[in-house]
Design a protein around this motif. Structure first.
Motif, short mmCIF file in Angstrom:
data_model
loop_
_atom_site.label_atom_id
_atom_site.label_comp_id
_atom_site.label_asym_id
_atom_site.label_seq_id
_atom_site.Cartn_x
_atom_site.Cartn_y
_atom_site.Cartn_z
N TYR A 204 5.24 7.72 17.75
CA TYR A 204 6.40 8.58 17.46
C TYR A 204 6.72 9.49 18.65
O TYR A 204 7.87 9.69 19.01
N GLN B 143 11.47 6.47 11.56
CA GLN B 143 12.45 7.28 10.83
C GLN B 143 12.85 8.60 11.51
O GLN B 143 13.97 9.07 11.27
N GLY C 222 0.84 -1.20 0.00
CA GLY C 222 0.00 0.00 0.00
C GLY C 222 0.86 1.24 0.00
O GLY C 222 1.95 1.27 -0.58
N GLY C 223 0.37 2.28 0.70
CA GLY C 223 1.01 3.59 0.67
C GLY C 223 2.48 3.60 1.08
O GLY C 223 3.35 4.02 0.31
N ILE C 224 2.78 3.09 2.27
CA ILE C 224 4.15 3.27 2.78
C ILE C 224 5.16 2.36 2.09
O ILE C 224 6.36 2.64 2.08
N ASN D 78 -1.27 -2.00 10.95
CA ASN D 78 -0.74 -2.31 12.29
C ASN D 78 -1.07 -3.72 12.77
O ASN D 78 -0.20 -4.44 13.28
N THR E 103 2.36 -3.83 6.18
CA THR E 103 0.93 -4.09 6.30
C THR E 103 0.33 -3.14 7.34
O THR E 103 1.08 -2.49 8.08
N ASP F 118 0.89 -9.01 -1.34
CA ASP F 118 -0.22 -8.27 -0.72
C ASP F 118 -1.43 -9.19 -0.76
O ASP F 118 -1.66 -9.88 -1.77
N GLU G 69 7.08 -1.77 9.95
CA GLU G 69 6.59 -0.39 10.09
C GLU G 69 6.10 -0.17 11.51
O GLU G 69 5.85 -1.10 12.26
N LYS G 70 5.93 1.09 11.85
CA LYS G 70 5.42 1.47 13.17
C LYS G 70 3.90 1.51 13.15
O LYS G 70 3.33 1.68 12.08
N THR H 190 -7.31 1.83 5.90
CA THR H 190 -7.05 0.82 6.93
C THR H 190 -6.77 1.43 8.31
O THR H 190 -6.71 0.71 9.31
N HIS I 255 1.14 -6.54 11.61
CA HIS I 255 2.60 -6.52 11.81
C HIS I 255 3.06 -7.78 12.55
O HIS I 255 4.10 -8.35 12.23
N LYS J 171 -2.68 -6.67 -6.33
CA LYS J 171 -2.13 -5.41 -5.82
C LYS J 171 -0.59 -5.41 -5.85
O LYS J 171 0.03 -4.41 -6.20
N ASN K 230 1.64 -14.44 1.29
CA ASN K 230 2.95 -14.09 1.86
C ASN K 230 3.88 -15.31 1.90
O ASN K 230 5.09 -15.16 1.76
N1 NAD Z 1 6.80 5.36 8.73
C1 NAD Z 1 5.90 6.13 8.17
O1 NAD Z 1 6.13 7.30 7.86
C2 NAD Z 1 4.55 5.58 7.88
C3 NAD Z 1 3.65 6.31 7.11
C4 NAD Z 1 2.43 5.74 6.81
C5 NAD Z 1 2.10 4.50 7.31
N2 NAD Z 1 2.98 3.82 8.09
C6 NAD Z 1 2.65 2.50 8.65
O2 NAD Z 1 2.73 1.55 7.59
C7 NAD Z 1 1.70 0.57 7.73
C8 NAD Z 1 0.90 0.52 6.45
O3 NAD Z 1 0.36 1.79 6.18
P1 NAD Z 1 -0.11 2.21 4.71
O4 NAD Z 1 -0.41 3.65 4.75
O5 NAD Z 1 0.84 1.69 3.71
O6 NAD Z 1 -1.48 1.38 4.64
P2 NAD Z 1 -2.21 0.82 3.34
O7 NAD Z 1 -3.54 0.41 3.77
O8 NAD Z 1 -2.06 1.82 2.23
O9 NAD Z 1 -1.35 -0.45 2.91
C9 NAD Z 1 -1.33 -1.66 3.61
C10 NAD Z 1 -1.33 -2.80 2.60
O10 NAD Z 1 -1.14 -4.04 3.29
C11 NAD Z 1 -2.00 -5.01 2.68
N3 NAD Z 1 -2.23 -6.06 3.67
C12 NAD Z 1 -3.09 -6.07 4.72
N4 NAD Z 1 -2.93 -7.19 5.44
C13 NAD Z 1 -1.95 -7.91 4.84
C14 NAD Z 1 -1.36 -9.17 5.11
N5 NAD Z 1 -1.71 -9.90 6.17
N6 NAD Z 1 -0.41 -9.61 4.27
C15 NAD Z 1 -0.05 -8.89 3.17
N7 NAD Z 1 -0.59 -7.70 2.87
C16 NAD Z 1 -1.52 -7.22 3.70
C17 NAD Z 1 -3.23 -4.23 2.29
O11 NAD Z 1 -3.96 -4.88 1.28
C18 NAD Z 1 -2.61 -2.91 1.81
O12 NAD Z 1 -2.31 -2.97 0.44
C19 NAD Z 1 0.88 0.98 8.96
O13 NAD Z 1 1.27 0.21 10.05
C20 NAD Z 1 1.24 2.43 9.18
O14 NAD Z 1 1.22 2.81 10.54
C21 NAD Z 1 4.20 4.32 8.36
#
Ligand code: NAD
Length: 361
Positions: free
Chosen positions: A183, A126, A13-15, A77, A75, A36, A97-98, A165, A80, A41, A60
């Motif tokens: 943080y 980070q 996903g995003g991060i 929280n 993934t 994913d 990730e956190k 999520t 994790h 995806k 996975n």
């Molecule tokens: N360090 C940072 O700056 C930062 C920024 C944003 C998010 N995060 C952390 O990163 C994590 C993800 O956030 P995001 O914004 O990417 O969320 P997101 O929802 O965009 O992405 C998460 C992805 O994980 C997939 N997923 C869910 N369960 C799964 C599993 N069991 N196995 C495989 N894939 C799975 C989902 O389908 C999704 O594509 C969170 O824990 C969030 O706290 C960290």
């Protein structure tokens, strides 16, 4: 090591985008596979970031069956824990990730499995790589503040509720307190040398996320958007922690460290709804020192740097794998951060103070 370090990314996903962009800057790293749970995806992610030769999976375990050195766990929280445990059990080093997990039991299990597997478990905070955060720690650890007895940390977004999520209990586990609160806790606890938390009394609420006037997806909002907690730390330190994703206020105030000889005030960097919390950079550091009865305030020069802190966190994971170092931000340490979040969730549910007990691992 002349051979490239082989990495997998779980949760695209995003991060995960920030992880792949960091890895792609490293000539000694090869991202071999992504997975994913949403079918297609991971493949879209591999295509989007042009990850040459990488395989894409919706299971996975297919990724973990490959010959990989390490895995980025990206993934939500709540996943994790299981994903990290599976990766460690499969013999991979883990950068998660956190926040580390949702509950203390999950964090403990992750540390135990890492120890048994003899693999690194590092948590992706980070901001640790912002040189100003190191300055804060150096000041606190130098003893110039004298006995530190009170710390206030946290901060508030006025309007900054994320979506997807992050608002579901099943995937996020908790809201603002875990998401960005981890943080703030890391900043304070890291400066203090990660003392053991003893008790917590907490309050949380959700007046914004559940109100369609303030949040577009109110009907699906299941977590807290505000919380406050009072935590007793070992060594006679009181920690006052507050966090919001949304509120009718511009700020919840700066972070402060009160010592018997001096005090330290910190403000977060940035402006706008997403500022005011320790998920970005340091805005100012001021030392308050009363010498011979004359109060003084000394602003500490910030280091204006061009450090890419996200790159540095991912790089530290790779260097630790390559050079056989210990985890840069070890799970064993972040257990105490997670124990506070776990205590906050329990205390807010019960409406009373709870003890924090962290078993040995
Ligand atoms: N360090 C940072 O700056 C930062 C920024 C944003 C998010 N995060 C952390 O990163 C994590 C993800 O956030 P995001 O914004 O990417 O969320 P997101 O929802 O965009 O992405 C998460 C992805 O994980 C997939 N997923 C869910 N369960 C799964 C599993 N069991 N196995 C495989 N894939 C799975 C989902 O389908 C999704 O594509 C969170 O824990 C969030 O706290 C960290």
């Amino acid at each position: 090591m002349s051979q490239k370090i082989r990495i997998g990314i779980i949760g695209t996903g995003g991060i995960a985008g920030a992880h792949i962009q960091a890895y792609q800057k490293m000539p000694d790293v090869e991202v071999i596979a992504c997975s994913d749970i949403v079918p297609g995806k991971a493949e879209a992610f591999v295509n989007k970031f042009h990850i040459q030769g990488a395989r894409a999976f919706s299971e996975n375990q297919d990724l973990l069956a490959l010959d990989l050195d390490g895995v980025s766990v990206c993934t939500p929280n709540a996943a994790h824990h299981q994903v990290s445990v599976d990766a460690l059990t499969a013999g991979k080093h883990v950068l998660t990730e956190k926040p580390m997990s949702v509950t203390l039991d999950q964090a403990l299990d992750m540390v135990r499995v890492a120890k048994r597997a003899g693999k690194l478990l590092t948590v992706g905070f980070q901001p640790r790589y912002d040189p100003n955060m190191q300055t804060i720690r150096d000041i606190v650890q130098s003893g110039v503040l004298g006995k530190i007895y009170y710390v206030q940390t946290g901060g508030g977004r006025r309007r900054g509720i994320p979506g997807g999520t992050f608002i579901s209990k099943a995937s996020a586990g908790a809201g603002a307190l875990a998401d960005i609160g981890c943080y703030s806790l890391d900043m304070a606890l890291n400066a203090l040398g990660y003392p053991k938390p003893l008790t917590v009394t907490a309050f949380s609420s959700n007046y914004f996320g559940t109100n369609p006037q303030y949040y577009h997806d109110a009907e699906h909002f299941e977590v807290e958007d505000f919380g406050a907690a009072f935590i007793r730390l070992e060594g006679g330190v009181a920690l006052n922690f507050q966090l919001s994703w949304a509120m009718h206020m511009d700020s919840l105030g700066p972070a402060i460290f009160l010592g018997a000889d001096a005090g330290l005030r910190l403000t977060p960097a940035g402006t706008g709804p997403w500022s005011g919390v320790w998920d970005g950079g340091v805005g100012s550091i001021t030392l308050f020192h009363d010498l011979l009865g004359h109060p003084t305030e000394s602003p500490i020069a910030l280091q204006h740097h061009s450090v890419d802190i996200f790159y540095e966190k991912v790089r530290a994971f790779i260097v630790a794998i390559r050079d056989g170092l210990s985890a840069p931000i070890p799970g064993e340490q972040i257990i105490r951060n997670q124990a506070i979040i776990d205590g906050i969730i329990r205390s807010a549910d019960l409406g009373r103070e709870v003890e924090i007990q962290i078993p040995e691992w």
